[in-house]
Write a protein that holds these residues in place. Structure first.
Motif, PDB file in Angstrom:
ATOM      1  N   CYS A 331       0.855  -1.189   0.000  1.00  9.31           N
ATOM      2  CA  CYS A 331       0.000   0.000   0.000  1.00  9.31           C
ATOM      3  C   CYS A 331       0.891   1.238   0.000  1.00  9.31           C
ATOM      4  CB  CYS A 331      -0.921   0.026   1.217  1.00  9.31           C
ATOM      5  SG  CYS A 331      -2.135  -1.310   1.265  1.00  9.31           S
ATOM      6  N   ILE A 332       0.599   2.162  -0.891  1.00 11.33           N
ATOM      7  CA  ILE A 332       1.377   3.388  -1.052  1.00 11.33           C
ATOM      8  C   ILE A 332       0.412   4.553  -1.044  1.00 11.33           C
ATOM      9  CG2 ILE A 332       2.871   4.696  -2.653  1.00 11.33           C
ATOM     10  CD1 ILE A 332       3.881   2.012  -3.723  1.00 11.33           C
ATOM     11  N   THR A 333       0.863   5.702  -0.549  1.00  5.13           N
ATOM     12  CA  THR A 333       0.077   6.919  -0.674  1.00  5.13           C
ATOM     13  C   THR A 333       0.999   8.117  -0.873  1.00  5.13           C
ATOM     14  OG1 THR A 333      -1.792   8.162   0.223  1.00  5.13           O
ATOM     15  CG2 THR A 333      -0.127   7.416   1.802  1.00  5.13           C
ATOM     16  N   VAL A 334       0.396   9.326  -0.904  1.00  2.75           N
ATOM     17  CA  VAL A 334       1.092  10.505  -1.436  1.00  2.75           C
ATOM     18  C   VAL A 334       1.803  11.347  -0.387  1.00  2.75           C
ATOM     19  CG1 VAL A 334      -0.440  10.664  -3.429  1.00  2.75           C
ATOM     20  CG2 VAL A 334      -1.058  11.834  -1.297  1.00  2.75           C
ATOM     21  N   GLY A 335       1.557  11.108   0.907  1.00  2.00           N
ATOM     22  CA  GLY A 335       2.163  11.952   1.929  1.00  2.00           C
ATOM     23  C   GLY A 335       2.233  11.253   3.274  1.00  2.00           C
ATOM     24  N   LYS A 336       3.039  11.794   4.170  1.00  3.47           N
ATOM     25  CA  LYS A 336       3.300  11.136   5.456  1.00  3.47           C
ATOM     26  C   LYS A 336       2.094  11.160   6.384  1.00  3.47           C
ATOM     27  CE  LYS A 336       8.303  11.778   5.391  1.00  3.47           C
ATOM     28  NZ  LYS A 336       9.483  12.388   6.051  1.00  3.47           N
ATOM     29  N   TYR A 337       1.390  12.294   6.441  1.00  6.57           N
ATOM     30  CA  TYR A 337       0.230  12.368   7.330  1.00  6.57           C
ATOM     31  C   TYR A 337      -0.846  11.379   6.890  1.00  6.57           C
ATOM     32  CZ  TYR A 337       1.927  16.584   9.693  1.00  6.57           C
ATOM     33  OH  TYR A 337       2.649  17.465  10.442  1.00  6.57           O
ATOM     34  N   LEU A 338      -1.094  11.302   5.581  1.00 10.95           N
ATOM     35  CA  LEU A 338      -2.109  10.391   5.069  1.00 10.95           C
ATOM     36  C   LEU A 338      -1.698   8.938   5.312  1.00 10.95           C
ATOM     37  CD1 LEU A 338      -4.835  10.600   3.694  1.00 10.95           C
ATOM     38  CD2 LEU A 338      -3.680  10.464   1.484  1.00 10.95           C
ATOM     39  N   ALA A 339      -0.410   8.639   5.107  1.00  9.00           N
ATOM     40  CA  ALA A 339       0.086   7.271   5.334  1.00  9.00           C
ATOM     41  C   ALA A 339      -0.094   6.862   6.789  1.00  9.00           C
ATOM     42  CB  ALA A 339       1.556   7.177   4.932  1.00  9.00           C
ATOM     43  N   GLN A 340       0.178   7.786   7.696  1.00  9.90           N
ATOM     44  CA  GLN A 340       0.061   7.473   9.124  1.00  9.90           C
ATOM     45  C   GLN A 340      -1.384   7.172   9.501  1.00  9.90           C
ATOM     46  OE1 GLN A 340       1.960  10.295  11.798  1.00  9.90           O
ATOM     47  NE2 GLN A 340       0.451   9.869  13.397  1.00  9.90           N
ATOM     48  N   ASP A 341      -2.323   8.014   9.076  1.00 11.66           N
ATOM     49  CA  ASP A 341      -3.723   7.826   9.460  1.00 11.66           C
ATOM     50  C   ASP A 341      -4.350   6.617   8.769  1.00 11.66           C
ATOM     51  OD1 ASP A 341      -3.534   9.981  11.093  1.00 11.66           O
ATOM     52  OD2 ASP A 341      -5.223  11.080  10.234  1.00 11.66           O
ATOM     53  N   MET A 466     -10.612  22.254   5.086  1.00 14.65           N
ATOM     54  CA  MET A 466     -11.953  22.270   5.660  1.00 14.65           C
ATOM     55  C   MET A 466     -12.094  21.230   6.757  1.00 14.65           C
ATOM     56  SD  MET A 466     -13.870  22.633   2.051  1.00 14.65           S
ATOM     57  CE  MET A 466     -12.551  21.655   1.332  1.00 14.65           C
ATOM     58  N   ASP A 467     -11.194  20.250   6.762  1.00 12.28           N
ATOM     59  CA  ASP A 467     -11.182  19.241   7.817  1.00 12.28           C
ATOM     60  C   ASP A 467      -9.785  18.637   7.886  1.00 12.28           C
ATOM     61  OD1 ASP A 467     -10.973  17.469   5.674  1.00 12.28           O
ATOM     62  OD2 ASP A 467     -13.016  16.696   5.871  1.00 12.28           O
ATOM     63  N   GLU A 468      -9.594  17.710   8.798  1.00 10.80           N
ATOM     64  CA  GLU A 468      -8.276  17.125   9.012  1.00 10.80           C
ATOM     65  C   GLU A 468      -7.774  16.412   7.760  1.00 10.80           C
ATOM     66  OE1 GLU A 468      -5.037  16.207  11.800  1.00 10.80           O
ATOM     67  OE2 GLU A 468      -6.607  17.725  11.626  1.00 10.80           O
ATOM     68  N   TYR A 469      -8.673  15.673   7.091  1.00 13.64           N
ATOM     69  CA  TYR A 469      -8.261  14.954   5.889  1.00 13.64           C
ATOM     70  C   TYR A 469      -7.764  15.903   4.809  1.00 13.64           C
ATOM     71  CZ  TYR A 469      -8.785  12.843   1.301  1.00 13.64           C
ATOM     72  OH  TYR A 469      -8.569  12.453   0.000  1.00 13.64           O
ATOM     73  N   PHE A 470      -8.495  16.996   4.592  1.00 11.49           N
ATOM     74  CA  PHE A 470      -8.113  17.945   3.547  1.00 11.49           C
ATOM     75  C   PHE A 470      -6.738  18.543   3.833  1.00 11.49           C
ATOM     76  CE2 PHE A 470      -8.172  21.518   0.711  1.00 11.49           C
ATOM     77  CZ  PHE A 470      -9.043  21.171  -0.311  1.00 11.49           C
ATOM     78  N   SER A 471      -6.402  18.680   5.108  1.00 12.77           N
ATOM     79  CA  SER A 471      -5.100  19.278   5.452  1.00 12.77           C
ATOM     80  C   SER A 471      -3.931  18.392   5.041  1.00 12.77           C
ATOM     81  CB  SER A 471      -5.023  19.550   6.961  1.00 12.77           C
ATOM     82  OG  SER A 471      -4.861  18.351   7.695  1.00 12.77           O
ATOM     83  N   TYR A 472      -4.213  17.118   4.742  1.00 11.52           N
ATOM     84  CA  TYR A 472      -3.160  16.196   4.325  1.00 11.52           C
ATOM     85  C   TYR A 472      -2.892  16.246   2.817  1.00 11.52           C
ATOM     86  CZ  TYR A 472      -4.175  13.929   8.849  1.00 11.52           C
ATOM     87  OH  TYR A 472      -4.370  13.660  10.184  1.00 11.52           O
ATOM     88  N   SER A 473      -3.642  17.051   2.084  1.00 16.72           N
ATOM     89  CA  SER A 473      -3.545  17.078   0.622  1.00 16.72           C
ATOM     90  C   SER A 473      -2.125  17.368   0.158  1.00 16.72           C
ATOM     91  CB  SER A 473      -4.489  18.140   0.040  1.00 16.72           C
ATOM     92  OG  SER A 473      -5.828  17.845   0.365  1.00 16.72           O
TER      93      SER A 473
END
Length: 568
Positions: A331-341, A466-473
């Protein structure tokens, strides 16, 4: 000993995200043969598909040119040769060819369901057979037959044939295209490989392709959606009916994948995002390949933002992510905050690969053109901020428009992109901003984009969380600005951007949800060349951190750790 492996990449994208090309590039550099299965798309005026892209198109033969009579079906050959023989006998007696069948003694007007016709004059004649939609035309001057397999399609084809014949091949050499009216002509992949094709952008009714050797005309149309039932792959059955009905109907792409399985089987399948992940899961179970998912977004949270009224889609996306991500090998994603959550949510490790430029799009160096913006009416010596990308809702573009009212006469905002929010943006700009300070460039191809980026003085990332998820963009433009060593202005609420840009000193944070603060800071930065120069200088310490080579090395480490390097 080197072992050749096969990697398939699958995406719901029609216009393919360049991030996906990065993975294809690295896999190829590591010895994999690659196929990429996206959604249907036939617009040649955008960046061209690499040869490994396999679109879900059905190809139908429309015309076969230059055939000898011996290449026809036996009964067709016999019927045509009978007319040819009678015409040659008539010519020997009358020094001209018969104007019609009525002049040919013993000629039949029909046989075996075929209608037979001929038209002649002194220098030559045509003979034809027609049955249903099929038509064969013999030309005595060339002694060749043209076979029209579908007369209705052939009637549609003439303007595309004309465009192909009239094409300036110098313009379509390599990855170029040429236009005849609203018809674009370019080279693309067809049923027999790379060939010349025509597509009408305004009609958007598929693609017409001329193959030169042998000379044939094809029509390619998107594979239709399949019936809403169980999916079958290599004898195994899978039930994604509710998913296809609510989240995404991947059946045309699956059908193209199914056809490719007749010729090879993948060792590794990469899937970009949730929509086509069921295809990857089916392939893993059917052929025993390794499965890698690359999450550009956290899909159900994205649906909650963009499609907040579609409760069923949000719930089905959330349920599907919880079921499918744990079934992936990588599993891969685009940023560290998103990967952690995401890792904590699914009890699954997520690796991070930033969306760097692919190898062929990277800049070896950044060189400005002195009068680049003059072609857009910007006076020499002006300072230019740039926003590039899609113009959609939830990107704080309303406040970007309002912020322009603070731009002084020596400053401009260039908007490179477009989208559904553009009309609203222009209305706000007219009423609350400074329209005379804004250059609307429009869409440019990905291969041309960095020419604009590198000639700007400041890159704007207007997103406000607008929310925590969006801040990980982690928008693509963040790494595009990195590639061009462009100083940035971004919102304080954006955590991943703050970490990437702020901690390396290449950007300035501001509350961009406030149009007054946005505008004043934007104008002040454009009038502070020393501060901008200092941010640009800071790239010397961090640019390579997010370069193609650094992300390639990170991805190769992931491949190695999971036993997926092609040569071991």
């Amino acid at each position: 000993m080197s072992t050749k492996r096969v990697a398939w990449l699958v995406t719901h994208d029609a216009y393919i995200d360049r991030r996906i090309f990065f993975f294809a590039d690295v896999l190829q550099e590591n010895g994999y043969t690659v196929k990429l299965f996206p959604a249907a798309y036939t617009d040649f005026t955008n960046d061209r598909d690499p040869e490994y892209v396999v679109r879900p198109l059905d190809w139908k033969t429309v015309k076969l040119y230059g055939l000898k009579t011996g290449a026809l079906l036996p009964n067709e050959q016999a019927l045509l040769e009978a007319v040819i023989q009678k015409q040659e006998q008539y010519h020997a007696e009358h020094q001209r060819y018969a104007a019609g069948l009525g002049e040919l003694s013993g000629a039949r007007k029909s046989k075996d369901g075929y209608t037979i016709k001929t038209v002649g004059e002194r220098s030559g004649f045509f003979a034809s057979l027609e049955k249903g939609g099929r038509c064969l035309v013999y030309d005595s001057r060339t002694r060749h037959v043209t076979v029209i397999t579908d007369r209705a399609l052939a009637a549609e084809a003439w303007e595309y044939e004309r465009a192909i014949v009239s094409a300036d091949l110098n313009k379509v050499a390599g990855d170029g295209y040429t236009m005849l009216g609203d018809i674009a002509v370019a080279y693309t992949e067809g049923p027999r490989g790379r060939a010349l094709a025509a597509h009408c952008k305004s009609a958007d009714n598929g693609v017409w392709l001329f193959n030169n050797d042998p000379p044939e005309l094809y029509c390619g149309v998107p594979i239709p959606w399949g019936e809403l039932g169980e999916d079958e792959l290599e004898g195994k059955r899978f039930d994604f009916r509710e998913y296809r009905k609510i989240v995404y109907d991947f059946s045309p792409i699956l059908e193209r994948v199914r056809r490719s399985l007749r010729h090879e089987k993948p060792d590794l399948v990469y899937v970009a995002d949730l929509p086509t992940l069921p295809i990857g899961v089916m392939l893993k179970e059917a052929v025993g390949c390794k499965l890698m998912v690359d999450c550009h977004e956290w899909w159900y949270k994205q649906a909650r933002l963009w499609e907040s009224t579609m409760k069923n889609k949000i719930e089905m996306s959330e349920k599907s992510e919880a079921e499918l991500y744990p079934r992936c090998d990588v599993c891969i994603t685009v940023g560290k905050y998103l990967a952690q959550d995401m890792g904590e949510c699914y009890n699954k490790h997520f690796d991070v690969i930033y969306s760097c430029m692919s190898a062929d799009l990277s800049l070896a160096y950044t060189e400005r053109e002195r009068d680049f913006w003059s072609r857009y009416g910007v006076p020499r010596g002006s300072r230019v901020a740039i926003f590039q990308g899609s113009m959609t809702e939830l990107r704080n573009l309303d406040n970007l428009a309002r912020a322009t009212r603070y731009l002084e006469d020596d400053c401009y905002l260039a908007v490179v992109g477009g989208g559904p929010y553009e009309e609203t943006f222009l209305k706000i700009l007219e009423q609350e901003g400074r329209k005379d300070r804004v250059v609307m460039v429009g869409w440019v191809n990905q291969s041309e984009l960095l020419k604009f980026t590198v000639n700007a003085d400041l890159g704007v990332l207007p997103y406000s969380a607008m929310d925590e998820y969006f801040s990980y963009s982690v928008p693509n433009k963040l790494m595009e600005y990195f590639e061009a060593t462009l100083p940035m202005l971004y919102d304080v609420s954006m955590k991943e951007i703050s970490m990437v840009a702020g901690e390396h000193g290449v950007g300035v944070a501001e509350d961009l949800s406030d149009p007054d603060k946005f505008g004043r800071t934007l104008n002040a930065l454009l009038h502070d060349p020393q501060r901008v120069a200092a941010m640009k200088a800071n790239y010397a310490n961090c640019k390579n951190k997010f370069s193609y080579e650094s992300q390639k090395a990170a991805f190769e480490k992931i491949l190695q750790e999971n036993g997926l390097l092609a040569s071991e």
